[in-house]
Design a protein around this motif. Structure first.
Motif, PDB file in Angstrom:
ATOM      1  N   GLY A 149       0.822  -1.204   0.000  1.00 44.87           N
ATOM      2  CA  GLY A 149       0.000   0.000   0.000  1.00 44.87           C
ATOM      3  C   GLY A 149       0.852   1.249   0.000  1.00 44.87           C
ATOM      4  O   GLY A 149       2.068   1.192   0.208  1.00 44.87           O
ATOM      5  N   ARG A 150       0.213   2.385  -0.214  1.00 44.08           N
ATOM      6  CA  ARG A 150       0.945   3.657  -0.218  1.00 44.08           C
ATOM      7  C   ARG A 150       1.292   4.109   1.196  1.00 44.08           C
ATOM      8  O   ARG A 150       2.194   4.921   1.380  1.00 44.08           O
ATOM      9  N   ASP A 151       0.579   3.619   2.195  1.00 38.80           N
ATOM     10  CA  ASP A 151       0.955   3.872   3.578  1.00 38.80           C
ATOM     11  C   ASP A 151       0.611   2.639   4.410  1.00 38.80           C
ATOM     12  O   ASP A 151       0.078   1.655   3.902  1.00 38.80           O
ATOM     13  N   VAL A 152       0.944   2.689   5.695  1.00 36.72           N
ATOM     14  CA  VAL A 152       0.783   1.510   6.546  1.00 36.72           C
ATOM     15  C   VAL A 152      -0.680   1.129   6.671  1.00 36.72           C
ATOM     16  O   VAL A 152      -1.045  -0.058   6.594  1.00 36.72           O
ATOM     17  N   ALA A 202      -4.533  -1.375  14.543  1.00 38.87           N
ATOM     18  CA  ALA A 202      -3.183  -1.267  15.100  1.00 38.87           C
ATOM     19  C   ALA A 202      -2.373  -0.205  14.357  1.00 38.87           C
ATOM     20  O   ALA A 202      -1.637   0.579  14.967  1.00 38.87           O
ATOM     21  N   ALA A 203      -2.515  -0.186  13.035  1.00 41.37           N
ATOM     22  CA  ALA A 203      -1.781   0.799  12.242  1.00 41.37           C
ATOM     23  C   ALA A 203      -2.252   2.215  12.548  1.00 41.37           C
ATOM     24  O   ALA A 203      -1.442   3.151  12.603  1.00 41.37           O
ATOM     25  N   MET A 204      -3.542   2.398  12.738  1.00 41.04           N
ATOM     26  CA  MET A 204      -4.077   3.730  13.007  1.00 41.04           C
ATOM     27  C   MET A 204      -3.775   4.180  14.438  1.00 41.04           C
ATOM     28  O   MET A 204      -3.644   5.371  14.703  1.00 41.04           O
ATOM     29  N   ARG A 205      -3.653   3.204  15.346  1.00 44.97           N
ATOM     30  CA  ARG A 205      -3.425   3.547  16.757  1.00 44.97           C
ATOM     31  C   ARG A 205      -2.056   4.201  16.932  1.00 44.97           C
ATOM     32  O   ARG A 205      -1.924   5.246  17.561  1.00 44.97           O
ATOM     33  N   ALA A 206      -1.016   3.567  16.431  1.00 49.22           N
ATOM     34  CA  ALA A 206       0.335   4.140  16.403  1.00 49.22           C
ATOM     35  C   ALA A 206       0.728   4.784  17.724  1.00 49.22           C
ATOM     36  O   ALA A 206       1.048   5.975  17.781  1.00 49.22           O
ATOM     37  N   SER A 207       0.702   3.993  18.787  1.00 53.93           N
ATOM     38  CA  SER A 207       1.089   4.524  20.091  1.00 53.93           C
ATOM     39  C   SER A 207       1.776   3.424  20.888  1.00 53.93           C
ATOM     40  O   SER A 207       1.703   2.246  20.545  1.00 53.93           O
ATOM     41  N   GLY A 208       2.455   3.845  21.948  1.00 53.10           N
ATOM     42  CA  GLY A 208       3.119   2.882  22.814  1.00 53.10           C
ATOM     43  C   GLY A 208       4.620   3.047  22.785  1.00 53.10           C
ATOM     44  O   GLY A 208       5.191   3.702  21.911  1.00 53.10           O
ATOM     45  N   GLY A 216       8.921  -8.420  13.401  1.00 55.72           N
ATOM     46  CA  GLY A 216       8.218  -8.638  14.653  1.00 55.72           C
ATOM     47  C   GLY A 216       8.410 -10.033  15.210  1.00 55.72           C
ATOM     48  O   GLY A 216       9.031 -10.903  14.602  1.00 55.72           O
ATOM     49  N   ARG A 217       7.864 -10.238  16.373  1.00 52.86           N
ATOM     50  CA  ARG A 217       7.809 -11.570  16.974  1.00 52.86           C
ATOM     51  C   ARG A 217       6.800 -12.434  16.219  1.00 52.86           C
ATOM     52  O   ARG A 217       5.970 -11.894  15.471  1.00 52.86           O
ATOM     53  N   PRO A 218       6.832 -13.753  16.396  1.00 53.04           N
ATOM     54  CA  PRO A 218       5.796 -14.583  15.753  1.00 53.04           C
ATOM     55  C   PRO A 218       4.401 -14.085  16.131  1.00 53.04           C
ATOM     56  O   PRO A 218       4.068 -13.966  17.313  1.00 53.04           O
ATOM     57  N   GLY A 219       3.589 -13.768  15.130  1.00 54.98           N
ATOM     58  CA  GLY A 219       2.255 -13.245  15.399  1.00 54.98           C
ATOM     59  C   GLY A 219       2.243 -11.807  15.867  1.00 54.98           C
ATOM     60  O   GLY A 219       1.192 -11.308  16.281  1.00 54.98           O
ATOM     61  N   GLY A 220       3.371 -11.095  15.773  1.00 55.35           N
ATOM     62  CA  GLY A 220       3.475  -9.749  16.316  1.00 55.35           C
ATOM     63  C   GLY A 220       3.274  -8.655  15.305  1.00 55.35           C
ATOM     64  O   GLY A 220       3.950  -7.609  15.366  1.00 55.35           O
ATOM     65  N   GLU A 221       2.340  -8.822  14.384  1.00 55.17           N
ATOM     66  CA  GLU A 221       2.099  -7.814  13.360  1.00 55.17           C
ATOM     67  C   GLU A 221       1.687  -6.467  13.944  1.00 55.17           C
ATOM     68  O   GLU A 221       2.106  -5.408  13.459  1.00 55.17           O
ATOM     69  N   ALA A 222       0.861  -6.475  14.975  1.00 53.78           N
ATOM     70  CA  ALA A 222       0.314  -5.216  15.488  1.00 53.78           C
ATOM     71  C   ALA A 222       1.413  -4.268  15.947  1.00 53.78           C
ATOM     72  O   ALA A 222       1.366  -3.059  15.683  1.00 53.78           O
ATOM     73  N   ALA A 223       2.423  -4.776  16.637  1.00 54.47           N
ATOM     74  CA  ALA A 223       3.492  -3.915  17.157  1.00 54.47           C
ATOM     75  C   ALA A 223       4.278  -3.272  16.021  1.00 54.47           C
ATOM     76  O   ALA A 223       4.560  -2.061  16.056  1.00 54.47           O
ATOM     77  N   ILE A 224       4.649  -4.051  14.996  1.00 53.55           N
ATOM     78  CA  ILE A 224       5.468  -3.468  13.931  1.00 53.55           C
ATOM     79  C   ILE A 224       4.656  -2.525  13.052  1.00 53.55           C
ATOM     80  O   ILE A 224       5.196  -1.549  12.523  1.00 53.55           O
ATOM     81  N   LEU A 225       3.352  -2.782  12.901  1.00 50.39           N
ATOM     82  CA  LEU A 225       2.527  -1.849  12.128  1.00 50.39           C
ATOM     83  C   LEU A 225       2.378  -0.525  12.872  1.00 50.39           C
ATOM     84  O   LEU A 225       2.412   0.551  12.262  1.00 50.39           O
ATOM     85  N   SER A 226       2.228  -0.591  14.187  1.00 47.42           N
ATOM     86  CA  SER A 226       2.138   0.637  14.973  1.00 47.42           C
ATOM     87  C   SER A 226       3.434   1.428  14.884  1.00 47.42           C
ATOM     88  O   SER A 226       3.428   2.650  14.657  1.00 47.42           O
ATOM     89  N   LEU A 227       4.576   0.742  15.005  1.00 45.98           N
ATOM     90  CA  LEU A 227       5.866   1.415  14.902  1.00 45.98           C
ATOM     91  C   LEU A 227       6.073   2.008  13.506  1.00 45.98           C
ATOM     92  O   LEU A 227       6.599   3.114  13.353  1.00 45.98           O
ATOM     93  N   ALA A 228       5.671   1.254  12.483  1.00 41.39           N
ATOM     94  CA  ALA A 228       5.829   1.740  11.111  1.00 41.39           C
ATOM     95  C   ALA A 228       5.035   3.017  10.886  1.00 41.39           C
ATOM     96  O   ALA A 228       5.496   3.950  10.211  1.00 41.39           O
ATOM     97  N   THR A 229       3.828   3.075  11.437  1.00 41.10           N
ATOM     98  CA  THR A 229       3.028   4.300  11.306  1.00 41.10           C
ATOM     99  C   THR A 229       3.683   5.463  12.044  1.00 41.10           C
ATOM    100  O   THR A 229       3.672   6.604  11.572  1.00 41.10           O
ATOM    101  N   MET A 230       4.266   5.183  13.205  1.00 40.29           N
ATOM    102  CA  MET A 230       4.974   6.244  13.924  1.00 40.29           C
ATOM    103  C   MET A 230       6.103   6.815  13.069  1.00 40.29           C
ATOM    104  O   MET A 230       6.283   8.043  12.981  1.00 40.29           O
TER     105      MET A 230
END
Length: 485
Positions: A227-230, A266-272, A457-471
């Motif tokens: 995609g063009r963004d996360v 997760a991508a839209m949240r981008a926090s933590g 990411g970790r196995p099954g850890g898509e949410a964390a890396i998508l949040s970081l990528a959006t940041m």
């Protein structure tokens, strides 16, 4: 329809293809644009430049408009991809649509049945407009195939956009699609996404039900999204995982552990706050001359500085030599090519590199293959343990700037393999380990070409890396290529 407008006004706002895929989805769900209008807009864009980028091998305009009308009549905007146009990578069968697998050996082949992934995209409400280009059987990190015209980088037509999902990435970067599915067996989503300044998501092994990798040799290739963004890529990934808006079904026994999404949230949240390891070595270092270019180093440095400024934890990983990895991976690559089912009459139509791969692959013995699989399984365990202290591991996406078309030596298999390693040494091991990864642009070269990083990411850890990528995306603001008018 070329411009966004609502039923209440005819004043143009902006071109549809200039909006994010998420914004286009929202327009569809509000009824401001119909599926037929959106699909027709993209078909017109594909036709206007006569696909001078070589992104598509087949465009099915009439079938796409008929499908859009059917989706529109279904009035089911709850489907995650309802009315959204995309195109299948030319490794995916779709009933009634020419499917060449990037090879002259399959010229004129039209399947009677669709692959399950195509069915799932239909169930999610998407509208396929055709097929995107891939190299022969998706075997290389180039986008080129002798079966179709050259696939050209949207910012410089002399450059190869990378592969094997090169047609998909070019179609998104050129504004010919809002997003596109791809497959990734050694970096085939992440390489062209990084080269074209896009976001590419390779999910965990087992995450996408009909592109899990679990039934493939070594468990390497999985289905993912560009995609063009996360957020845009995450939206497509959600549709591939649970096309009917229900919990994901996994027809095989194993599935990725961890969070179940939806990943768009997760991508839209981008926090933590996350602990991020920085990876500079590769498992190819013992056997190949791997050198990271200044442009790739600059992209990594930009990401490190941004994460540090955001208060994320940063720690350098110590090198971990893997002398057994290169030959083990090469064995799988060769045996995988040799395993493609072909009739004797088709062999003569293969490209030189594929013939070499198949020839060497057929000489590999059962014990050699078993030893390679054992080595890579052990590598997977070591890698997961090495990365365990971190929420994400950061590396360059690719080691070099996009390569010129014709850079790869097609006639010398050993040299071609070495060239692929030199260009993209950070991607294949992620497939071997079954881990999720996302690429995001973080800088530009002096010539204006995008360069990016990879978050693993970790196995099954898509949410964390998508949040970081959006940041990273929000802080660095490295925009994808502007689609031509």
């Amino acid at each position: 329809m070329n411009l966004v407008s609502t039923p209440r006004t005819l004043e143009p706002v902006t071109a549809l293809h200039e909006l994010s895929a998420v914004a286009q989805r929202d327009l569809l769900q509000r009824g401001d644009v119909s599926p037929t209008e959106l699909v027709a807009h993209y078909l017109e864009r594909i036709d206007r430049p006569a696909d001078r980028y070589g992104a598509f091998t087949t465009v099915q305009a009439d079938a796409a408009l008929a499908r859009a009308a059917l989706v529109e009549a279904s009035a089911n905007p709850a489907a995650p991809l309802w009315g959204m146009p995309l195109a299948d990578k030319d490794l995916v069968r779709r009933a009634g649509v020419p499917t060449g697998f990037g090879s002259r050996a399959f010229a004129g082949f039209v399947p009677d049945e669709s692959d399950p992934l195509a069915d799932d995209l239909d169930a999610a409400g998407a509208v396929s407009v055709g097929k995107t280009a891939t190299p022969e059987f998706g075997l290389t990190s180039s986008a080129q195939s002798l079966a179709s015209p050259p696939v050209r980088h949207p910012l410089d037509p002399s450059l190869d956009p990378g592969g094997s999902s090169g047609g998909a990435a070019v179609a998104v970067a050129a504004g010919l699609l809002p997003f596109a599915p791809g497959s990734d067996g050694g970096g085939s989503i992440r390489i062209p996404a990084a080269a074209c300044g896009l976001v590419g998501i390779k999910p965990s092994r087992g995450r996408v039900p009909e592109g899990s990798g679990l039934a493939m040799l070594g468990g390497l290739p999985v289905a993912g999204a560009i995609g063009r963004d996360v957020a845009d890529a995450a939206l497509l990934l959600d549709g591939m995982i649970a096309p009917r808006g229900l919990p994901a079904r996994h027809p095989l026994a194993l599935r990725a552990p961890g969070d179940d999404g939806p990943f768009l949230a997760a991508a839209m949240r981008a926090s933590g706050r996350f602990q991020v390891g920085v990876l500079r070595d590769t498992p190819w270092d013992e056997g190949f001359d791997v050198r990271v270019s200044p442009e790739a180093e600059a992209a990594l440095a930009a990401a490190i500085d941004a994460l540090d400024a955001m208060g994320q934890g940063i720690e350098e990983l110590a090198p971990a030599p893997e002398p057994g990895y290169p030959d083990a991976f090469r064995t799988l690559w060769q045996v995988g090519a040799a395993s493609v089912p072909l009739e004797p009459a088709q062999e003569g139509a293969l490209e030189p590199l594929t013939r070499w791969l198949r020839g060497v692959g057929r000489t590999r013995t059962g014990p050699e293959l078993a030893a390679a699989l054992f080595e890579l399984t052990a590598f997977e365990r070591r890698t997961i343990a090495r990365f365990a202290p971190f929420d994400a591991v950061l590396s360059p996406a690719v080691a070099l700037t996009p390569r010129p078309i014709g850079w790869y030596d097609a006639d010398d298999g050993e040299e071609n393999f070495a060239q692929q390693v030199r260009y993209t040494p950070f991607t294949s091991f992620v497939n071997v380990a079954g881990l999720p990864a996302v690429t995001v642009p973080t800088s530009r070269t002096g010539a204006g070409l995008p360069m990016g990083v990879q978050l693993i990411g970790r196995p099954g850890g898509e949410a964390a890396i998508l949040s970081l990528a959006t940041m990273l995306q929000r802080r660095l603001r490295v925009a994808p290529p502007a689609p031509p008018a």
